[in-house]
Design an enzyme around this catalytic site. Structure first.
Site, short mmCIF file in Angstrom:
data_model
loop_
_atom_site.label_atom_id
_atom_site.label_comp_id
_atom_site.label_asym_id
_atom_site.label_seq_id
_atom_site.Cartn_x
_atom_site.Cartn_y
_atom_site.Cartn_z
N PRO A 107 0.98 -1.18 0.07
CA PRO A 107 0.03 0.08 0.04
C PRO A 107 0.68 1.35 -0.08
O PRO A 107 1.80 1.48 0.58
CB PRO A 107 -0.78 -0.18 1.16
CG PRO A 107 -0.90 -1.47 1.62
CD PRO A 107 0.64 -2.13 1.23
N GLU A 108 0.50 2.19 -1.07
CA GLU A 108 1.15 3.39 -1.05
C GLU A 108 0.40 4.70 -0.42
O GLU A 108 -0.75 4.37 0.07
CB GLU A 108 1.56 3.85 -2.41
CG GLU A 108 2.59 2.70 -2.72
CD GLU A 108 3.19 2.95 -4.36
OE1 GLU A 108 2.87 4.17 -4.95
OE2 GLU A 108 3.62 2.07 -5.07
N HIS A 166 -4.71 -14.82 10.05
CA HIS A 166 -3.79 -13.58 9.83
C HIS A 166 -4.62 -12.13 10.75
O HIS A 166 -4.04 -11.23 10.42
CB HIS A 166 -3.68 -13.24 8.30
CG HIS A 166 -3.05 -14.47 7.83
ND1 HIS A 166 -1.80 -15.03 8.17
CD2 HIS A 166 -3.57 -15.28 6.64
CE1 HIS A 166 -1.50 -16.14 7.51
NE2 HIS A 166 -2.68 -16.23 6.64
N ARG A 195 1.69 -11.10 5.77
CA ARG A 195 2.94 -11.33 5.95
C ARG A 195 3.65 -10.70 7.11
O ARG A 195 4.78 -10.77 7.34
CB ARG A 195 3.52 -10.80 4.62
CG ARG A 195 3.11 -11.42 3.35
CD ARG A 195 3.91 -11.09 2.15
NE ARG A 195 5.16 -11.30 1.95
CZ ARG A 195 6.04 -10.96 0.97
NH1 ARG A 195 5.64 -10.49 0.21
NH2 ARG A 195 7.24 -11.60 1.22
N ARG A 248 22.72 16.34 -6.99
CA ARG A 248 22.42 14.97 -6.78
C ARG A 248 22.64 14.14 -8.32
O ARG A 248 21.84 14.44 -9.16
CB ARG A 248 21.25 14.67 -6.19
CG ARG A 248 21.26 15.32 -4.75
CD ARG A 248 19.76 14.97 -4.06
NE ARG A 248 19.41 13.68 -3.86
CZ ARG A 248 18.59 13.11 -3.12
NH1 ARG A 248 18.07 14.10 -2.46
NH2 ARG A 248 18.67 11.94 -2.58
N LYS A 290 3.07 7.13 4.84
CA LYS A 290 2.31 5.92 4.66
C LYS A 290 1.85 5.42 6.25
O LYS A 290 1.43 4.36 6.02
CB LYS A 290 3.05 4.65 4.07
CG LYS A 290 3.49 5.08 2.67
CD LYS A 290 4.46 4.02 2.13
CE LYS A 290 5.03 4.27 0.78
NZ LYS A 290 5.80 3.52 -0.02
N ARG A 342 13.75 -2.54 -8.43
CA ARG A 342 12.19 -2.34 -8.25
C ARG A 342 11.97 -2.18 -9.94
O ARG A 342 12.68 -1.54 -10.59
CB ARG A 342 11.86 -1.00 -7.77
CG ARG A 342 12.35 -0.96 -6.20
CD ARG A 342 11.71 -2.03 -5.47
NE ARG A 342 10.21 -1.36 -5.35
CZ ARG A 342 9.58 -0.60 -4.41
NH1 ARG A 342 10.30 0.10 -3.84
NH2 ARG A 342 8.13 -0.39 -4.52
#
Length: 291
Positions: free
Chosen positions: A2-3, A104, A127, A172, A58, A281
């Site tokens: 989840p973002e 769970h 998890r 950067r 988050k 990613r």
């Protein structure tokens, strides 16, 4: 995982069901989440009232305060905040009728409203990479919590714009996508929405953060806000485990421009979407529209 949009969708869904309610009891079935759940959590929460439900990045932040006018409470009872992170597979659901806990279902918080009707806030996490933590104290102290104090600015903060990003990326060499995922420039732009925002801004994800001009950062800041706002309006993205607090799936992923569309034609120009790997990613981009 989840973002920010998924966490905000969860917050908005929970808000009318838990604020103003008194915590009757809490049950912790499994303490072994990403960080151990405090064994004293049921005692710490009992009798407190939920007054606010906020989000920082988050993290969901639930303010719980004592009812000072209630007789029988200890004089030294203090309130605080629940910090909840959904990890990769965590969800929060409001149950209006009793439902037996599953394997769970790790934490239940039972709440009573003014009419005496009880609901249960249930944390489920197959998890166990999420967290349910207690912070005693006020909001000022909460801002200095180790998990929160180094987070970047919120993308919907009025101060967040192209100038903000430009100033914080000078010199950067890291790729702009990696810089965004780090969370110190702006918080909550995860893998899905990073790819989508960079596409909307026309910026190639491998471009060095320090080489992007001020005008292009202005476009990127606008794209980040628009992408996240669209995702929230559509209930987030359901890729594997995420559902909202009402159990409904989000559908932003069905309208994604690039994410998880490798080999499919770009919705803008028709060029096949390319998939690359950055920092282990998956990144998706259009080699024509993004430069």
């Amino acid at each position: 995982m989840p973002e920010l949009p998924e966490v905000e969708v969860t917050r908005l869904g929970l808000l009318p069901h838990i604020t103003g309610r008194r915590i009757v009891r809490a049950v912790v079935r499994h303490h072994g989440l990403r960080w151990p759940v405090d064994p004293a959590l049921p005692e710490l929460l009992a009798g407190l009232t939920v007054t606010r439900l906020l989000r920082r990045g988050k993290y969901l932040l639930i303010e719980c305060v004592p009812e000072v006018e209630q007789s029988g409470r200890a004089a030294d009872t203090v309130g605080g905040w629940l910090l909840i992170h959904l990890g990769m597979t965590g969800t929060l659901r409001v149950l209006e009728t009793p439902v037996p806990p599953g394997l769970h279902d790790h934490v239940d918080i039972e709440l009573a409203g003014a009419t005496g009707v009880h609901v249960t806030l249930r944390y489920r996490d197959p998890r166990r990479f999420g967290a349910v933590l207690w912070h005693a104290g006020d909001e000022a102290g909460l801002a200095e919590h180790p998990l929160l104090r180094n987070l970047g600015i919120e993308p919907f903060d009025a101060r967040f714009d192209g100038d903000w990003m430009f100033a914080r990326t000078r010199g950067r060499r890291v790729a702009i996508k990696s810089a965004l995922l780090a969370g110190d420039i702006v918080v909550g732009v995860g893998n899905i929405y990073c790819s989508e925002s960079l596409f909307r801004a026309g910026i190639r994800p491998t471009t060095a953060a320090g080489r992007i001009s001020r005008p292009r950062y202005a476009a990127l800041a606008d794209a980040i806000r628009a992408t996240l706002a669209d995702a929230i309006a559509r209930g987030g993205s359901t890729l594997r485990d995420f559902v909202g607090s009402d159990g409904q799936s989000g559908y932003f992923q069905l309208e994604a421009f690039v994410y998880d569309r490798a080999g499919l034609p770009c919705r803008a120009c028709g060029t096949p979407i390319r998939q690359i790997v950055q920092g282990q990613r998956s990144t998706f981009c259009c080699p024509t529209c993004q430069r």
